[in-house]
Design a protein around this motif. Structure first.
Motif, PDB file in Angstrom:
ATOM      1  N   LEU A  89      11.572  29.240 -32.227  1.00 63.68           N
ATOM      2  CA  LEU A  89      12.727  29.712 -32.991  1.00 63.68           C
ATOM      3  C   LEU A  89      12.832  31.240 -32.944  1.00 63.68           C
ATOM      4  N   TYR A  90      11.698  31.901 -33.127  1.00 61.80           N
ATOM      5  CA  TYR A  90      11.706  33.365 -33.060  1.00 61.80           C
ATOM      6  C   TYR A  90      12.186  33.854 -31.697  1.00 61.80           C
ATOM      7  N   ALA A  91      11.712  33.251 -30.630  1.00 60.43           N
ATOM      8  CA  ALA A  91      12.128  33.652 -29.285  1.00 60.43           C
ATOM      9  C   ALA A  91      13.622  33.411 -29.080  1.00 60.43           C
ATOM     10  N   PHE A  92      14.094  32.251 -29.494  1.00 66.02           N
ATOM     11  CA  PHE A  92      15.516  31.926 -29.368  1.00 66.02           C
ATOM     12  C   PHE A  92      16.371  32.911 -30.158  1.00 66.02           C
ATOM     13  N   PHE A  93      15.985  33.159 -31.411  1.00 68.13           N
ATOM     14  CA  PHE A  93      16.767  34.072 -32.244  1.00 68.13           C
ATOM     15  C   PHE A  93      16.740  35.502 -31.707  1.00 68.13           C
ATOM     16  N   PHE A  94      15.627  35.910 -31.106  1.00 66.20           N
ATOM     17  CA  PHE A  94      15.591  37.254 -30.521  1.00 66.20           C
ATOM     18  C   PHE A  94      16.614  37.371 -29.405  1.00 66.20           C
ATOM     19  N   LEU A  95      16.634  36.402 -28.517  1.00 71.58           N
ATOM     20  CA  LEU A  95      17.591  36.452 -27.402  1.00 71.58           C
ATOM     21  C   LEU A  95      19.033  36.461 -27.905  1.00 71.58           C
ATOM     22  N   VAL A  96      19.331  35.626 -28.870  1.00 73.89           N
ATOM     23  CA  VAL A  96      20.687  35.568 -29.420  1.00 73.89           C
ATOM     24  C   VAL A  96      21.048  36.879 -30.116  1.00 73.89           C
ATOM     25  N   LEU A  97      20.142  37.381 -30.949  1.00 74.97           N
ATOM     26  CA  LEU A  97      20.443  38.585 -31.725  1.00 74.97           C
ATOM     27  C   LEU A  97      20.543  39.838 -30.862  1.00 74.97           C
ATOM     28  N   VAL A  98      19.667  39.992 -29.873  1.00 72.73           N
ATOM     29  CA  VAL A  98      19.769  41.159 -28.991  1.00 72.73           C
ATOM     30  C   VAL A  98      21.062  41.095 -28.192  1.00 72.73           C
ATOM     31  N   SER A  99      21.422  39.912 -27.731  1.00 75.13           N
ATOM     32  CA  SER A  99      22.689  39.765 -27.010  1.00 75.13           C
ATOM     33  C   SER A  99      23.866  40.150 -27.907  1.00 75.13           C
ATOM     34  N   LEU A 100      23.870  39.638 -29.126  1.00 79.10           N
ATOM     35  CA  LEU A 100      24.940  39.992 -30.062  1.00 79.10           C
ATOM     36  C   LEU A 100      24.961  41.491 -30.360  1.00 79.10           C
ATOM     37  N   PHE A 101      23.784  42.065 -30.520  1.00 78.81           N
ATOM     38  CA  PHE A 101      23.661  43.497 -30.810  1.00 78.81           C
ATOM     39  C   PHE A 101      24.360  44.325 -29.739  1.00 78.81           C
ATOM     40  N   TYR A 102      24.053  44.045 -28.489  1.00 77.68           N
ATOM     41  CA  TYR A 102      24.656  44.832 -27.403  1.00 77.68           C
ATOM     42  C   TYR A 102      26.119  44.463 -27.169  1.00 77.68           C
ATOM     43  N   ILE A 103      26.493  43.239 -27.406  1.00 72.84           N
ATOM     44  CA  ILE A 103      27.911  42.863 -27.310  1.00 72.84           C
ATOM     45  C   ILE A 103      28.724  43.641 -28.333  1.00 72.84           C
ATOM     46  N   ILE A 105      27.908  46.506 -29.786  1.00 64.98           N
ATOM     47  CA  ILE A 105      27.911  47.931 -29.436  1.00 64.98           C
ATOM     48  C   ILE A 105      28.901  48.223 -28.312  1.00 64.98           C
ATOM     49  N   TYR A 106      28.844  47.443 -27.234  1.00 62.89           N
ATOM     50  CA  TYR A 106      29.637  47.777 -26.053  1.00 62.89           C
ATOM     51  C   TYR A 106      31.086  47.312 -26.133  1.00 62.89           C
ATOM     52  N   ALA A 110      32.127  51.528 -32.668  1.00 63.49           N
ATOM     53  CA  ALA A 110      31.987  51.850 -34.090  1.00 63.49           C
ATOM     54  C   ALA A 110      33.021  51.130 -34.947  1.00 63.49           C
ATOM     55  N   HIS A 111      33.761  50.217 -34.361  1.00 66.40           N
ATOM     56  CA  HIS A 111      34.817  49.526 -35.112  1.00 66.40           C
ATOM     57  C   HIS A 111      34.313  48.324 -35.894  1.00 66.40           C
ATOM     58  N   ASN A 112      33.097  47.888 -35.629  1.00 69.21           N
ATOM     59  CA  ASN A 112      32.553  46.748 -36.352  1.00 69.21           C
ATOM     60  C   ASN A 112      31.131  47.067 -36.816  1.00 69.21           C
ATOM     61  N   ASN A 113      31.004  48.143 -37.561  1.00 75.92           N
ATOM     62  CA  ASN A 113      29.695  48.622 -37.987  1.00 75.92           C
ATOM     63  C   ASN A 113      28.961  47.661 -38.899  1.00 75.92           C
ATOM     64  N   LEU A 116      27.319  44.976 -36.866  1.00 75.92           N
ATOM     65  CA  LEU A 116      26.197  45.592 -36.164  1.00 75.92           C
ATOM     66  C   LEU A 116      25.026  45.819 -37.128  1.00 75.92           C
ATOM     67  N   PHE A 117      25.325  46.261 -38.333  1.00 72.90           N
ATOM     68  CA  PHE A 117      24.308  46.494 -39.351  1.00 72.90           C
ATOM     69  C   PHE A 117      23.523  45.210 -39.653  1.00 72.90           C
ATOM     70  N   TYR A 118      24.228  44.107 -39.838  1.00 72.02           N
ATOM     71  CA  TYR A 118      23.549  42.861 -40.206  1.00 72.02           C
ATOM     72  C   TYR A 118      22.798  42.222 -39.038  1.00 72.02           C
ATOM     73  N   VAL A 119      23.343  42.285 -37.850  1.00 68.87           N
ATOM     74  CA  VAL A 119      22.623  41.761 -36.682  1.00 68.87           C
ATOM     75  C   VAL A 119      21.347  42.563 -36.470  1.00 68.87           C
ATOM     76  N   ARG A 120      21.450  43.871 -36.572  1.00 69.81           N
ATOM     77  CA  ARG A 120      20.277  44.731 -36.425  1.00 69.81           C
ATOM     78  C   ARG A 120      19.264  44.456 -37.525  1.00 69.81           C
ATOM     79  N   ARG A 121      19.737  44.192 -38.713  1.00 69.66           N
ATOM     80  CA  ARG A 121      18.859  43.901 -39.849  1.00 69.66           C
ATOM     81  C   ARG A 121      17.979  42.688 -39.547  1.00 69.66           C
ATOM     82  N   PHE A 122      18.564  41.642 -38.953  1.00 72.31           N
ATOM     83  CA  PHE A 122      17.779  40.460 -38.594  1.00 72.31           C
ATOM     84  C   PHE A 122      16.769  40.771 -37.489  1.00 72.31           C
ATOM     85  N   LEU A 123      17.070  41.748 -36.639  1.00 70.74           N
ATOM     86  CA  LEU A 123      16.141  42.127 -35.578  1.00 70.74           C
ATOM     87  C   LEU A 123      14.968  42.947 -36.088  1.00 70.74           C
ATOM     88  N   ILE A 124      15.205  43.830 -37.051  1.00 69.32           N
ATOM     89  CA  ILE A 124      14.152  44.760 -37.437  1.00 69.32           C
ATOM     90  C   ILE A 124      13.402  44.370 -38.704  1.00 69.32           C
TER      91      ILE A 124
END
Length: 143
Positions: A89-103, A105-106, A110-113, A116-124
């Motif tokens: 589960l941790y591995a799956f969620f990391f892949l999903v969350l990092v993908s969402l994080f960069y999606i 951002i790119y 800065a239009h959906n901060n 981005l804040f909440y996705v990053r929160r789950f990562l860190i």
């Protein structure tokens, strides 16, 4: 009785280590978003960052939090099957969350901060352990 005391002490050690990771986040990890999200981020542009360093920093922090969380789960439940399942589960969620994080951002910048804040929160932060412990406890009770 001594075994239960040892489990309690080990559980507390893992919780304290999770707090230490948080306390030393500026020294341990590359993350230009730490200061960004402590300021008025809704009006600021995204900080400049090195994508590779940021990904490695997020991976290192997520991995450290995951290892400590899995240690805590093991101390609490003594079930290697739960650890294997939680690891997947941790591995799956990391892949999903990092993908969402960069999606976010790119494509949104800065239009959906807030997203981005909440996705990053789950990562860190070790939020998943807070969800997994009651779920595993309920599963153990229902067996």
């Amino acid at each position: 009785m001594l075994l239960h005391k040892l489990r309690i002490v080990l559980g507390l050690v893992f919780v304290v280590l999770l707090a230490v990771v948080r306390a030393y986040e500026y020294q341990l990890f590359y993350d230009p978003f730490l200061n960004y999200f402590k300021s008025d981020f809704n009006t600021l542009p995204l900080p400049s960052f090195d994508s590779f360093q940021l990904t490695m920093g997020l991976l290192f922090r997520y991995g450290l939090n995951t290892a400590l969380s899995l240690g805590l789960i093991y101390v609490l439940f003594k079930d290697s099957g739960m650890i294997k399942f939680a690891s997947m589960l941790y591995a799956f969620f990391f892949l999903v969350l990092v993908s969402l994080f960069y999606i976010i951002i790119y494509f949104y910048g800065a239009h959906n901060n807030l997203m981005l804040f909440y996705v990053r929160r789950f990562l860190i932060q070790p939020i998943f352990v807070i969800l997994f412990i009651p779920a595993f406890y309920y599963q153990k009770l229902s067996r």
